[in-house]
Enzyme design. Structure first.
Site, PDB file in Angstrom:
ATOM      1  N   SER A   1       0.831  -1.199   0.000  1.00 26.00           N
ATOM      2  CA  SER A   1       0.000   0.000   0.000  1.00 26.00           C
ATOM      3  C   SER A   1       0.866   1.251   0.000  1.00 26.00           C
ATOM      4  O   SER A   1       1.966   1.279   0.562  1.00 26.00           O
ATOM      5  CB  SER A   1      -0.898   0.019   1.240  1.00 26.00           C
ATOM      6  OG  SER A   1      -0.115   0.205   2.416  1.00 26.00           O
ATOM      7  N   ASP A   2       0.363   2.295  -0.656  1.00 23.13           N
ATOM      8  CA  ASP A   2       0.938   3.609  -0.413  1.00 23.13           C
ATOM      9  C   ASP A   2       0.709   3.940   1.054  1.00 23.13           C
ATOM     10  O   ASP A   2      -0.144   3.354   1.714  1.00 23.13           O
ATOM     11  CB  ASP A   2       0.296   4.655  -1.334  1.00 23.13           C
ATOM     12  CG  ASP A   2       1.181   5.876  -1.548  1.00 23.13           C
ATOM     13  OD1 ASP A   2       2.098   6.100  -0.735  1.00 23.13           O
ATOM     14  OD2 ASP A   2       0.956   6.599  -2.528  1.00 23.13           O
ATOM     15  N   TRP A   3       1.466   4.897   1.569  1.00 26.26           N
ATOM     16  CA  TRP A   3       1.455   5.177   2.997  1.00 26.26           C
ATOM     17  C   TRP A   3       0.078   5.731   3.419  1.00 26.26           C
ATOM     18  O   TRP A   3      -0.317   6.818   3.036  1.00 26.26           O
ATOM     19  CB  TRP A   3       2.561   6.158   3.333  1.00 26.26           C
ATOM     20  CG  TRP A   3       3.890   5.514   3.610  1.00 26.26           C
ATOM     21  CD1 TRP A   3       4.715   5.777   4.668  1.00 26.26           C
ATOM     22  CD2 TRP A   3       4.572   4.497   2.853  1.00 26.26           C
ATOM     23  NE1 TRP A   3       5.848   4.987   4.617  1.00 26.26           N
ATOM     24  CE2 TRP A   3       5.790   4.193   3.520  1.00 26.26           C
ATOM     25  CE3 TRP A   3       4.269   3.806   1.682  1.00 26.26           C
ATOM     26  CZ2 TRP A   3       6.687   3.241   3.041  1.00 26.26           C
ATOM     27  CZ3 TRP A   3       5.168   2.852   1.203  1.00 26.26           C
ATOM     28  CH2 TRP A   3       6.356   2.581   1.884  1.00 26.26           C
TER      29      TRP A   3
END
Length: 877
Positions: free
Chosen positions: A293-295
């Site tokens: 996942s992106d942050w």
């Protein structure tokens, strides 16, 4: 049902585009939806013929089979924001003396580190159109990540593709064309992973603007009526031919990991969209690495994991102490909500990519990370999220990873990325002796050093001087920055020229005096953009318009009114509007550069004075009218759920201009040289007769054997007695009580949920990147290129293909399908060669859900830009 919907949309696309005004409020994509696709495909089944992948999966299964449930959770889960040395850190395996993975931005170099190189941006590498240099840049960036002890480099970036000219992060990618993005992305993956560092392809997918990418972020900008992330609504053909295209090329180059994006795709969050994660990436395109996942992009636990998410980062909601994996993942598996095989597959995919790339070998050589993201101090808090209660120790060894090679590559990319847009009467290169130049003035804030120094306090989030980088997580701290004024002045003074300068942003007597009493003015203008979490002068990531910043248009125009010889230098992350002054007869030359990194000023000076013959090409279109660009969605609708309808379909950038017959100021691929060049002798030969359809893919590998179940007793999942937690925010795999592990009712699985693995490939599947035939060469194109002089230099040859006219599969008049840069001495000739892959002649058929080649006549164009194609030939298929 899906196929029918998409066929209708294909006809509507043509109607919308052919009408001279897009009907954004009548979009057939409004509130589009993504069909479910389950289960998440098991890793290792699609690479049975690749010994390296097969052996990596065997090692990974053996490794994971020896892990406990809690250790598997640690492999897949981030430990929390600012809980380790890197921007992303997964859990350790103390029993095996194995630290968790270190993941670090990024695309321009090692973020938050000292003694590194500040490389030019991806868009500048794309502007070079130099394949060898694109590879070298990626390799040198990866070497520096390796030297700092980093396992996963968060790059390359091919999303955004560049559909939105004003998109805040287009400078991190390679240009507004899927073919250019795909080739550059694949070369970058190879350059990175050849160094034993894992590449991470991002941001997947249709992530084209910063506005409304995250709910809380934009509510903080007073969009209080926002209720959810922006949805990028895109039809199936466009998704394949534009947005997934570069990811397929990177998967074909065996990228180890992919980052899912913040935005929704067809109203399903990017990190829990089973259609784009499970179906397109893992099944159809045969992605065998892991999806992270992106942050803070993971917004659910079970739903994301079942949809294909394999790792969450940073592990919590950016220091809020709550996360969707770690102890929650333990609970999901123990109560049966998430099947045990799914956790096994997550861990196996991560470890298979780890072994495939050779991260284990890198670790043996370098050891653990030797830098610290959260300060440049030698000694500091070990857990930066809670410095008051953290133990202290040595966190930064200040390892110098800069080399002569890294500096040389950064310099060459900055040089070769500069584009010459205008050069009347051979104004450039500047030759003080032959041009009788005794006085030179450098004007405009873009030539100056920022009063804050080379590095803004927050990820380059400022714009008071030379623009060498956009802002955000893709930026780095420059070790030094070559300032345009200094470099131009040094060169001019060495040749006996007097130098004046003025950086004011409104006309004044000193400015007008400097502009008037010089033999030549070099006038700078800039614009800037970046990631949405930083607001710079009212620009919240995406640019508000295509105008130059700091009143530069007025200052350029005023200089042109006062002096007959003005050279304009534009530095920008993307297209800008030049119309207020570009046709002024006293604007004699214009050069354009995207973010050039630490050598920005030096590269500009070397082009101005003729040390380097410019060879860069525009990786996007510069329009005459801002309304010709596809707009940013800037308003929140009544329901609080913004919809970004990709009504333009496959007609992005130059494709849209060509389709609508609009004349740009400068087209995609445009760029001048100090020399004259000539193309001749076009030859097209068949390598292999292309079939009209893909053959049935081979049988799907059945050799996968799941790891034996080893679920522990619930009591083993509880925090050990008297366990000393690092801090309350650290993400552990243990739960507080066994009651947390008990199911609470029946989980509402999504429609279409299944645990039955596919027994055959999808029609377009069959290997990394998709069906193997997609990547087979079917035609070879050759042409002769001659440098007619008077300077040595490089030139970019571009290949475009025009498909047969078709009502069923309408296509742009021309699409980039090859490029090569050739260096030639004055008077020399050489042959440029292009390979046309089966994929390069195909279209996506929404009914059969596969690629096809239409019968008919294809035009093969070779030339200097998307609108200057000096040679043309035809082939019949």
């Amino acid at each position: 049902m899906l196929g029918t919907v998409l066929v209708i949309w294909g006809m509507l696309t043509a109607a919308v585009v052919l009408g001279q005004q897009q009907q954004w409020d009548q979009s057939p994509l409004e509130h589009a939806w993504s069909p479910p696709y389950y289960p998440s495909p098991l890793g290792g089944r699609r690479v049975q013929d690749d010994d390296k992948w097969r052996q990596s999966f065997e090692r990974a299964r053996e490794f994971v089979a020896d892990l406990s449930l809690l250790e598997k959770v640690n492999v897949t889960s981030g430990i929390g924001w600012m809980q380790g040395k890197c921007v992303g850190n997964t859990g350790d395996l103390p029993r095996l003396n194995q630290p968790g993975l270190c993941l670090q931005d990024g695309p321009l170099g090692v973020r938050f580190a000292d003694f590194i190189t500040g490389f030019p941006a991806g868009i500048t590498a794309g502007s070079t159109f130099n394949k060898d240099l694109i590879y070298d840049r990626a390799a040198e960036i990866a070497k520096q990540h390796r030297g700092k002890g980093i396992d996963v480099m968060l790059g390359p970036c091919t999303g955004p593709v560049g559909t939105k000219a004003l998109g805040g992060r287009i400078w991190e990618g390679f240009g507004a064309d899927p073919y250019l993005q795909g080739i550059a992305g694949a070369l970058s993956v190879e350059g990175i992973q050849d160094q034993g560092v894992m590449a991470n392809a991002k941001h997947y997918i249709a992530n084209e603007q910063e506005h409304f990418r995250q709910t809380a972020e934009w509510q903080g900008y007073n969009f209080t009526d926002l209720k959810g992330q922006l949805s990028s609504n895109v039809d199936d053909r466009t998704l394949h031919e534009i947005y997934a295209w570069p990811f397929a090329d990177m998967i074909h180059s065996n990228v180890g990991s992919i980052m899912c994006s913040y935005n929704k795709i067809n109203n399903s969050l990017g990190c829990q969209n089973s259609y784009v994660l499970n179906k397109i990436a893992k099944d159809e395109m045969g992605f065998e690495g892991f999806m992270l996942s992106d942050w803070n992009a993971q917004q659910s636990g079970v739903a994301s994991i079942l949809a294909g998410l394999d790792m969450n980062l940073p592990g919590d909601e950016m220091g809020q102490g709550t996360g969707y994996m770690a102890s929650n993942l333990t609970t999901m598996v123990m109560n049966g909500t998430v099947p045990e095989w799914r956790l096994n597959d997550m861990a196996v995919r991560i470890m298979a990519a780890y072994y495939y790339v050779g991260v284990d070998v890198k670790r043996e050589e370098i050891g653990e990370p030797n830098f610290y993201s959260w300060s440049h101090n030698t000694t500091d808090a070990l857990y930066a999220i809670d410095p008051e209660n953290s133990p202290y120790g040595v966190v930064n060894e200040h390892v110098n990873v800069e080399t002569e090679e890294s500096r040389d590559v950064a310099h060459r990319v900055a040089l070769e990325g500069i584009v010459l847009l205008k050069n009347e009467n051979c104004t450039l290169p500047i030759n003080p002796q032959s041009q009788s130049i005794r006085q030179l003035s450098v004007l405009g804030l873009g030539a100056a050093a920022s009063p804050q120094g080379p590095n803004c306090p927050s990820d380059q989030g400022c714009s008071e001087g030379v623009m060498a980088s956009g802002w955000g997580s893709g930026a780095v701290d420059f070790p030094f920055l070559k300032i345009p004024l200094d470099e131009i002045a040094r060169r001019a003074i060495d040749e006996g020229v007097n130098v004046n300068w003025n950086f004011e942003t409104t006309p004044s007597e000193p400015y007008e005096k400097a502009a008037t009493y010089s033999d030549v003015n070099v006038v700078f203008g800039l614009s800037d953009s970046g990631e949405g979490y930083i607001n710079v002068d009212g620009t919240m990531g995406d640019r508000n318009n295509a105008s130059l910043w700091h009143n530069a248009d007025q200052m350029i125009k005023r200089a042109a009114e006062l002096n007959s010889n003005n050279i304009v230098v534009i530095t920008s992350p993307g297209p800008v509007n030049l119309e207020r002054w570009i046709d002024h007869p006293n604007i004699t030359a214009v050069i354009f550069t995207t973010p050039g990194g630490q050598y920005t000023g030096q590269a500009i000076a070397e082009v101005l004075f003729g040390d380097h013959n410019p060879s860069g090409r525009l990786p996007f279109t510069i329009a005459k009218n801002d309304d010709d660009y596809i707009p940013i969605v800037r308003d929140v609708p009544e329901d609080g759920l913004p919809q970004d309808n990709f009504d333009e379909g496959i007609y992005v950038d130059y494709r849209l201009f060509d389709k609508l017959g609009k004349t740009p100021r400068y087209e995609f691929g445009y760029g001048l040289s100090y020399s004259q060049w000539k193309f001749s002798n076009l030859q097209v030969s068949q390598v292999k007769k292309p079939s009209k359809t893909l053959p049935p893919p081979k049988s799907l590998g059945s050799g996968y054997k799941d790891i034996d179940s080893n679920l522990p007793d619930p009591s083993e999942c509880v925090f050990p007695e008297d366990f000393d937690r690092v801090n309350p925010l650290f993400q552990y795999p243990w739960v507080n009580t066994t009651e947390q592990l008990e199911p609470h009712g029946e989980y509402p699985y999504p429609d279409g949920y299944s645990t039955e693995q596919p027994t055959s490939y999808l029609p377009a599947g069959g290997g990394p990147g998709g069906h193997p035939q997609l990547f087979e060469n079917v035609y070879k194109v050759k042409a002769q290129l001659t440098n007619k002089g008077p300077y040595d230099g490089g030139y970019v040859a571009q290949l475009y293909v025009g498909y047969p006219e078709s009502n069923e599969y309408p296509t742009p008049p021309r699409q980039l399908r090859g490029f090569d840069k050739v260096d030639l001495a004055s008077g020399e000739s050489d042959t440029v060669e292009f390979d046309l892959r089966w994929k390069d002649l195909s279209v996506w058929d929404t009914n059969s859900q596969t690629w096809i080649i239409q019968p008919g006549t294809y035009k093969i164009y070779v030339g200097s830009s998307s609108r200057t194609c000096e040679l043309v030939a035809s082939i019949n298929i």
